[in-house]
Design a protein around this motif. Structure first.
Motif, short mmCIF file in Angstrom:
data_model
loop_
_atom_site.label_atom_id
_atom_site.label_comp_id
_atom_site.label_asym_id
_atom_site.label_seq_id
_atom_site.Cartn_x
_atom_site.Cartn_y
_atom_site.Cartn_z
N GLU A 50 -0.59 5.57 3.96
CA GLU A 50 -1.20 4.42 3.30
C GLU A 50 -2.55 4.77 2.68
N SER A 57 -3.40 1.97 -5.82
CA SER A 57 -3.94 0.61 -5.82
C SER A 57 -4.81 0.39 -7.05
N GLU A 115 -0.60 -8.24 -0.91
CA GLU A 115 -0.45 -8.37 -2.36
C GLU A 115 0.19 -9.71 -2.72
N SER A 122 7.46 -1.87 -8.76
CA SER A 122 6.19 -1.64 -8.06
C SER A 122 5.11 -1.18 -9.04
N HIS A 124 2.02 -0.20 -8.21
CA HIS A 124 1.36 0.98 -7.66
C HIS A 124 2.08 2.26 -8.12
N ARG A 167 4.18 1.97 0.02
CA ARG A 167 4.49 0.59 -0.32
C ARG A 167 5.63 0.05 0.54
N GLU A 170 4.22 -0.48 4.13
CA GLU A 170 3.41 -1.70 4.17
C GLU A 170 4.25 -2.97 4.03
N GLU A 172 5.50 -4.18 1.34
CA GLU A 172 5.15 -4.92 0.12
C GLU A 172 6.24 -4.85 -0.94
N HIS A 173 7.20 -3.93 -0.78
CA HIS A 173 8.23 -3.76 -1.79
C HIS A 173 9.56 -3.38 -1.18
#
Length: 214
Positions: A50, A57, A115, A122, A124, A167, A170, A172-173
């Motif tokens: 991360e 980011s 996010e 994505s 990122h 990602r 985390e 997030e995706h």
């Protein structure tokens, strides 16, 4: 493989991926993968991924962008490469937001999201690949050392892969968001490379005309 064929192949893959996403054909499978990876979220190794993933980011992109803009401006004593990097990030961000709004895929539901906004592709990964890919392209043009070229390519590939994996860790995706970001970023990178070649031709032409007039 010729660039034209690569673009056609990537475009077909991207359209196919969008179709699967909009039909929700992979959500159940990807949720299982996502939940499994997210379960490692608090492990020490995840923190390392991360941390590196922060390069993709908004802060990481902006800092990296301006550092390399300054470096290239000083080394080349000009703003062509610096401007190219800025244009790459600007258009990459605009196109990413447009794609997200058009497709409208919601983010995974299992984590508490940091996010906001939609999930596919994505940002990122897409903008990160575009920025670091453009930097890599320019660095490769400045060296004839094969080992150095290999090192640069491997480092860039690892950075992009880690950004994508971070990602997922985390939560997030979805996996297809990451893959979609890589494909879209690759397509834009090809466009940026062709833009650079076009600008290079213009500069050479102007210099030759200047030499003739002198």
């Amino acid at each position: 493989m010729k660039t034209k064929n690569i673009v056609i192949l990537l475009t077909i893959l991207f359209i196919g991926l969008i179709t699967l996403v909009m039909l929700n054909a992979t959500n159940k499978f990807e949720t299982i993968i996502g939940e499994t990876l997210y379960s490692f979220h608090d492990h020490g190794i995840a923190a390392i991924f991360e941390a590196i993933g922060m390069l993709g980011s908004t802060t990481g992109i902006i800092v990296s962008l301006f550092i390399f803009m300054i470096v290239f401006a000083v080394v080349e004593k000009g703003l062509i490469t610096s401007s190219l990097l800025f244009v790459a990030v600007l258009f990459g961000n605009i196109i990413n937001k447009a794609l997200k709004a058009a497709i409208g895929r919601e983010r995974p539901t299992f984590p508490q999201h940091i996010e906001e906004g939609y999930s596919f592709p994505s940002g990122h990964v897409m903008v990160g690949l575009l920025l670091f890919g453009t930097i890599t392209y320019k660095l490769l043009k400045k060296t004839n050392d094969k080992k150095m070229k290999q090192i640069i390519l491997v480092c860039t590939s690892l950075i992009v892969l880690v950004i994508g994996l971070s990602r997922l860790l985390e939560g997030e995706h979805f996996l297809t968001d990451v893959i979609g970001g890589m494909i879209a970023g690759s397509l834009l990178l090809i466009g940026i490379i062709h833009l650079d070649l076009y600008l290079h031709k213009i500069v050479i032409t102007r210099k030759s005309k200047g030499d003739i007039s002198i």
